[in-house]
Each structure stands twice: as C-alpha cells, then as structure tokens.
Design a protein around this motif. Structure first.
Motif, PDB file in Angstrom:
ATOM      1  N   ARG A   3     -29.232 -12.842   6.135  1.00  0.00           N
ATOM      2  CA  ARG A   3     -30.419 -12.805   5.291  1.00  0.00           C
ATOM      3  C   ARG A   3     -30.788 -14.219   4.864  1.00  0.00           C
ATOM      4  O   ARG A   3     -29.938 -15.091   4.766  1.00  0.00           O
ATOM      5  CB  ARG A   3     -30.153 -11.956   4.040  1.00  0.00           C
ATOM      6  N   ARG A   4     -32.070 -14.369   4.601  1.00  0.00           N
ATOM      7  CA  ARG A   4     -32.587 -15.667   4.157  1.00  0.00           C
ATOM      8  C   ARG A   4     -31.792 -16.188   2.955  1.00  0.00           C
ATOM      9  O   ARG A   4     -31.462 -17.361   2.868  1.00  0.00           O
ATOM     10  CB  ARG A   4     -34.078 -15.485   3.803  1.00  0.00           C
ATOM     11  N   ARG A   5     -31.442 -15.272   2.050  1.00  0.00           N
ATOM     12  CA  ARG A   5     -30.716 -15.677   0.853  1.00  0.00           C
ATOM     13  C   ARG A   5     -29.337 -16.261   1.207  1.00  0.00           C
ATOM     14  O   ARG A   5     -28.888 -17.248   0.632  1.00  0.00           O
ATOM     15  CB  ARG A   5     -30.563 -14.449  -0.067  1.00  0.00           C
ATOM     16  N   GLU A   6     -28.667 -15.619   2.189  1.00  0.00           N
ATOM     17  CA  GLU A   6     -27.366 -16.128   2.634  1.00  0.00           C
ATOM     18  C   GLU A   6     -27.498 -17.519   3.242  1.00  0.00           C
ATOM     19  O   GLU A   6     -26.633 -18.377   3.058  1.00  0.00           O
ATOM     20  CB  GLU A   6     -26.790 -15.215   3.727  1.00  0.00           C
ATOM     21  N   GLU A   8     -29.772 -19.751   2.485  1.00  0.00           N
ATOM     22  CA  GLU A   8     -29.990 -20.731   1.425  1.00  0.00           C
ATOM     23  C   GLU A   8     -28.698 -21.018   0.661  1.00  0.00           C
ATOM     24  O   GLU A   8     -28.417 -22.153   0.312  1.00  0.00           O
ATOM     25  CB  GLU A   8     -31.107 -20.252   0.478  1.00  0.00           C
ATOM     26  N   LEU A   9     -27.897 -19.977   0.438  1.00  0.00           N
ATOM     27  CA  LEU A   9     -26.614 -20.185  -0.244  1.00  0.00           C
ATOM     28  C   LEU A   9     -25.700 -21.074   0.592  1.00  0.00           C
ATOM     29  O   LEU A   9     -25.054 -21.988   0.072  1.00  0.00           O
ATOM     30  CB  LEU A   9     -25.922 -18.834  -0.486  1.00  0.00           C
ATOM     31  N   LYS A  11     -26.573 -23.251   2.820  1.00  0.00           N
ATOM     32  CA  LYS A  11     -27.095 -24.622   2.809  1.00  0.00           C
ATOM     33  C   LYS A  11     -26.695 -25.329   1.519  1.00  0.00           C
ATOM     34  O   LYS A  11     -26.315 -26.491   1.522  1.00  0.00           O
ATOM     35  CB  LYS A  11     -28.625 -24.630   2.953  1.00  0.00           C
ATOM     36  N   ASP A 181     -35.707 -11.715   6.467  1.00  0.00           N
ATOM     37  CA  ASP A 181     -36.121 -11.928   5.096  1.00  0.00           C
ATOM     38  C   ASP A 181     -35.408 -10.943   4.191  1.00  0.00           C
ATOM     39  O   ASP A 181     -35.087  -9.834   4.598  1.00  0.00           O
ATOM     40  CB  ASP A 181     -37.643 -11.782   4.978  1.00  0.00           C
ATOM     41  N   ASP A 182     -35.157 -11.351   2.959  1.00  0.00           N
ATOM     42  CA  ASP A 182     -34.469 -10.477   2.017  1.00  0.00           C
ATOM     43  C   ASP A 182     -35.297  -9.211   1.809  1.00  0.00           C
ATOM     44  O   ASP A 182     -36.508  -9.254   1.763  1.00  0.00           O
ATOM     45  CB  ASP A 182     -34.281 -11.215   0.692  1.00  0.00           C
TER      46      ASP A 182
END
Ligand code: ZN
Length: 185
Positions: A3-6, A8-9, A11, A181-182
């Motif tokens: 997921r996009r959130r993963e 970003e985390l 990164k 995407d989330d």
C-alpha cells in the motif's frame, strides 16, 4: 503488492537510516528512492529501499537501505543480449550486513530468511560486513543479504543494471513492485 502508506513509511525509515551517514544526496535522488517488496507483500521481512545515484549505459551506483533484519532475497544477474550480466560489489557503509554467496556453508549463520521461504535460499557462505567491508560477485552468481538488528546502509556498485532480468531463486518473486492506493485492494 504494498500500500502507498507502507511505501511512505518505508521511505521514512530509510531516510532516518540515511541520516546516520554523511553521504551527499540531492533531494531529487532521495525522491527517486524505490521501495521494492519483490511481490511478496511482506516488506518488513523481504524488501529493500533503493536510491539510484549513478546510472549510465555501463555503470550503476546505488545506495540500498535495509530496515532491521530486512532481507533482499537470493538472486542472480544473468547474461542478457549483449550484456554478460551484472557484476556487482556490495559494500557496507553503515550498520551490519549478513551477506551470502557460494562457498562452504557457514555453520549457524546469523542471517535468518523467513522460515516459510528458507528452502529458496541455496547459498550459505557467510560474509559479515561492517562499514568498509565489501564483497564482489561475478555475473550470474547467486547472492542474498540481510541487515543486522539496527538496519544497514550499503552500496551497490555494478556494471549496467537490468533489474527486470534479475533471476530470483524463489519462484513467487516478481521484481516489479505493485503499489496500491490506501483503501483499495
Ligand atoms: Zn545483486
């Protein structure tokens, strides 16, 4: 699939690890960071964050950032077309890296791939790398590596990189990471 959130985390974690080394990186290079899950949807265990630094037709220099105990699964860089395959030097810049290649299997190795996938790890000759330590791999030589408990920042210096041609021992792996995407499957 991640997921996009993963992404970003991951990164964020990688940027925190990169802040421990004094390597001049531009914002653009950091923005180009690639989060790779090898199609296993288990980023914390199997994955890598890649910052491309130099990419010409002949050479590639990348910083690879691994979170604590994160593993880049066993792979080879085979010949493709005119290329005889990627020759690669892995050099530790920060942290501790458990790196494996062909040779006498090491008794009681420090690297622990996920148990369910252990059968897909076939080379067990261990090199424990600390900052300044490096190992070179000829093309088509199987290798894999795992960060120690604090994570690792390592260099990959190589001839031309053809990532999608890399061959992984684990048949479930696909080199291309799918990011959703989330809120969507
Ligand atoms: Zn490699």
């Amino acid at each position: 699939m991640i997921r996009r959130r993963e992404v970003e985390l991951a990164k964020g974690e990688a940027i925190a690890l990169l802040s421990r080394v004094s390597i001049a990186l531009t914002q653009i290079e950091i923005q180009r960071m690639e989060v790779v899950d090898f199609g296993l949807s288990d980023l914390a265990n199997c994955g890598v964050q890649i910052v491309p630094v130099v990419e010409t037709g002949n050479i590639a220099v990348r910083l690879l950032v691994l979170t604590p105990h994160q593993t880049e699964p066993e792979h080879r860089h085979p010949a493709l077309g005119q290329s005889r395959g990627k020759e690669e030097v892995i050099r530790c810049e920060w942290g501790e890296l458990y790196l494996y290649g062909p040779g006498n299997p090491t008794f009681n190795p420090k690297g622990r791939p996920p148990l369910a996938r252990r059968a897909t790890y076939t080379v067990w000759h261990e090199h424990i790398l600390h900052p300044g330590g490096q190992v070179a791999f000829q093309p088509n030589t199987p290798h894999w590596f795992q960060a120690g408990p604090g994570g690792a920042v390592i260099w990959s210096f190589s001839t031309k990189a053809l990532d999608l041609a890399d061959e992984f021992t684990d048949p479930d792996i696909v080199r291309c990471t799918v990011i959703v995407d989330d809120g969507h499957e």
